[in-house]
Design a protein around this motif. Structure first.
Motif, PDB file in Angstrom:
ATOM      1  N   PRO A  27       0.835  -1.207   0.000  1.00  0.00           N
ATOM      2  CA  PRO A  27       0.000   0.000   0.000  1.00  0.00           C
ATOM      3  C   PRO A  27       0.868   1.254   0.000  1.00  0.00           C
ATOM      4  N   TYR A  28       0.481   2.226  -0.820  1.00  0.00           N
ATOM      5  CA  TYR A  28       1.284   3.447  -0.902  1.00  0.00           C
ATOM      6  C   TYR A  28       0.391   4.624  -1.262  1.00  0.00           C
ATOM      7  N   GLU A  29       0.951   5.794  -1.062  1.00  0.00           N
ATOM      8  CA  GLU A  29       0.275   7.033  -1.443  1.00  0.00           C
ATOM      9  C   GLU A  29       1.341   8.016  -1.902  1.00  0.00           C
ATOM     10  N   GLU A  30       1.066   8.711  -2.993  1.00  0.00           N
ATOM     11  CA  GLU A  30       2.004   9.712  -3.494  1.00  0.00           C
ATOM     12  C   GLU A  30       1.668  11.082  -2.915  1.00  0.00           C
ATOM     13  N   TRP A  31       2.701  11.776  -2.451  1.00  0.00           N
ATOM     14  CA  TRP A  31       2.575  13.165  -2.037  1.00  0.00           C
ATOM     15  C   TRP A  31       3.332  14.020  -3.041  1.00  0.00           C
ATOM     16  N   PHE A  32       2.594  14.655  -3.928  1.00  0.00           N
ATOM     17  CA  PHE A  32       3.195  15.528  -4.942  1.00  0.00           C
ATOM     18  C   PHE A  32       3.359  16.910  -4.310  1.00  0.00           C
ATOM     19  N   LEU A  33       4.587  17.240  -3.925  1.00  0.00           N
ATOM     20  CA  LEU A  33       4.835  18.484  -3.197  1.00  0.00           C
ATOM     21  C   LEU A  33       5.399  19.545  -4.139  1.00  0.00           C
ATOM     22  N   ASP A  34       4.505  20.350  -4.655  1.00  0.00           N
ATOM     23  CA  ASP A  34       4.878  21.479  -5.500  1.00  0.00           C
ATOM     24  C   ASP A  34       4.610  22.773  -4.733  1.00  0.00           C
ATOM     25  N   GLU A  35       3.361  22.955  -4.367  1.00  0.00           N
ATOM     26  CA  GLU A  35       2.960  24.097  -3.568  1.00  0.00           C
ATOM     27  C   GLU A  35       1.734  23.691  -2.765  1.00  0.00           C
ATOM     28  N   GLY A  36       1.475  24.407  -1.695  1.00  0.00           N
ATOM     29  CA  GLY A  36       0.330  24.045  -0.868  1.00  0.00           C
ATOM     30  C   GLY A  36       0.459  24.600   0.525  1.00  0.00           C
ATOM     31  N   THR A  37      -0.126  23.922   1.495  1.00  0.00           N
ATOM     32  CA  THR A  37      -0.079  24.352   2.885  1.00  0.00           C
ATOM     33  C   THR A  37       0.284  23.169   3.770  1.00  0.00           C
ATOM     34  N   LEU A  38       0.790  23.490   4.954  1.00  0.00           N
ATOM     35  CA  LEU A  38       1.166  22.467   5.917  1.00  0.00           C
ATOM     36  C   LEU A  38       0.676  22.912   7.291  1.00  0.00           C
ATOM     37  N   ASP A  39      -0.275  22.187   7.850  1.00  0.00           N
ATOM     38  CA  ASP A  39      -0.825  22.493   9.168  1.00  0.00           C
ATOM     39  C   ASP A  39       0.051  21.836  10.230  1.00  0.00           C
ATOM     40  N   LEU A  40       0.827  22.641  10.935  1.00  0.00           N
ATOM     41  CA  LEU A  40       1.774  22.111  11.910  1.00  0.00           C
ATOM     42  C   LEU A  40       1.091  21.579  13.169  1.00  0.00           C
ATOM     43  N   THR A  41      -0.206  21.835  13.325  1.00  0.00           N
ATOM     44  CA  THR A  41      -0.922  21.329  14.494  1.00  0.00           C
ATOM     45  C   THR A  41      -1.425  19.907  14.280  1.00  0.00           C
ATOM     46  N   GLU A  42      -1.384  19.439  13.043  1.00  0.00           N
ATOM     47  CA  GLU A  42      -1.843  18.085  12.755  1.00  0.00           C
ATOM     48  C   GLU A  42      -0.712  17.073  12.929  1.00  0.00           C
ATOM     49  N   GLU A  43      -1.084  15.822  13.154  1.00  0.00           N
ATOM     50  CA  GLU A  43      -0.103  14.740  13.218  1.00  0.00           C
ATOM     51  C   GLU A  43      -0.017  14.053  11.865  1.00  0.00           C
ATOM     52  N   PRO A  44       1.186  13.639  11.458  1.00  0.00           N
ATOM     53  CA  PRO A  44       1.314  12.910  10.193  1.00  0.00           C
ATOM     54  C   PRO A  44       0.650  11.544  10.286  1.00  0.00           C
ATOM     55  N   PRO A  45       0.290  10.965   9.152  1.00  0.00           N
ATOM     56  CA  PRO A  45      -0.269   9.608   9.165  1.00  0.00           C
ATOM     57  C   PRO A  45       0.797   8.582   9.552  1.00  0.00           C
TER      58      PRO A  45
END
Length: 316
Positions: A27-45
């Motif tokens: 199982p996998y998921e792609e994170w295409f990181l070009d531009e966006g936002t990052l909520d530092l209060t959330e926990e990573p999966p």
């Protein structure tokens, strides 16, 4: 469900890995990181994370992808997530200055290099102070051989920097580097998976500097062996490659927490090895691999499966 998360900005370079993960039912998921936002209060999966961000991302109009990725990697690592090719790998990916200093710690010889920070005037001044010809220029943050030019004189460099062909590197750092006179028109690229040596490939450089082992490259990679167009001999895996430099490379990778990399060197007329590039976003050529039945992306997929199983305590 815990997964393998692939951080990248170029799907053409990632589909070979996802195909292998599909084959292994990982199982996998792609994170295409070009531009966006990052909520530092959330926990990573939950899961394991593989960073494939490239130094050449700006050539695909992804100017801030490395900076975005660096922020994400800080976030992941601060939460204790297992990251392969994390912050330190990305730091080395985007700076040859950093690479050369880190390689030197392990006794790896690199070409004499001076960094010129700024524009045309600084490049010319650095070349004049360099003291030897011929020399080459290259971008500090590059990939794809960006900015690589050979000069036999300062006059030739001055003509180049005043021409439309000259481009200030994305980070403002141009390298002036000694030209290694090699009797062969080739370089050697050593591939590592899980920090261990996989194979070495001979790369024919007779047609130019912008060489990429991937099967799919951007249209301006004129010398990249796209499937169906490669001569088949431009990339040739070397059987029974056994050089002492491999032990130094592995120590360098371990020290800098790099799991996956391609490290390139050239040999001068006296047989001396000079290492000049570390690619932490490594790619592979399928034609060359098929001839020896060794597949880099398959080995990476297997390694990631093992690491996911170890992290979750369950069989994938």
């Amino acid at each position: 469900m815990a997964k393998v998360y692939i951080i990248h900005e170029n799907s053409d370079w990632t589909e070979h890995l996802t195909q292998r993960l599909d084959e292994l039912n990982v199982p996998y998921e792609e994170w295409f990181l070009d531009e966006g936002t990052l909520d530092l209060t959330e926990e990573p999966p939950e899961g394991v994370f593989y960073n494939r961000m490239s130094a050449s991302s700006h050539t695909r109009d992804h100017r801030f992808a490395p900076e975005y990725t660096q922020a994400v990697l800080h976030w992941l690592e601060s939460h204790g997530r297992k990251v392969f090719n994390g912050r330190r790998a990305l730091e080395l990916e985007v700076s040859k200055v950093a690479q050369y200093q880190a390689l030197g710690v392990h006794g790896v010889r690199t070409p004499k290099t001076v960094a010129a920070v700024g524009g045309k005037e600084q490049v010319i001044q650095a070349a004049k102070a360099f003291g030897t010809t011929p020399f080459i220029t290259k971008h500090n943050r590059a990939g794809k051989g960006l900015g690589v030019q050979l000069f036999n004189s300062i006059a030739a460099l001055e003509q180049y920097v005043e021409s439309p062909e000259f481009e200030v590197p994305i980070d403002g750092i141009t390298l002036i580097q000694e030209y290694i006179d090699s009797p062969e028109s080739s370089i050697t690229r050593c591939e590592f998976v899980g920090g261990q040596f996989l194979y070495a490939v001979r790369v024919d450089t007779s047609e130019g500097f912008e060489l990429c082992p991937a099967d799919a490259c951007t249209i301006d990679d004129l010398n990249c062996p796209i499937d169906g167009e490669s001569s088949g001999e431009q990339f040739l895996i070397i059987e029974n490659f056994n050089e002492s430099i491999i032990q130094q490379y592995q120590a360098f990778l371990q020290e800098n927490q790099i799991a996956f990399a391609g490290i390139e060197f050239i040999r001068d007329k006296d047989g001396q090895i000079y290492t000049y590039d570390v690619n932490t976003n490594t790619n592979y050529n399928s034609d060359a691999e098929a001839k020896v039945n060794k597949y880099g992306m398959l080995e990476i997929a297997k390694y990631l499966r093992e690491q996911l199983e170890y992290a979750t305590g369950t069989k994938v």
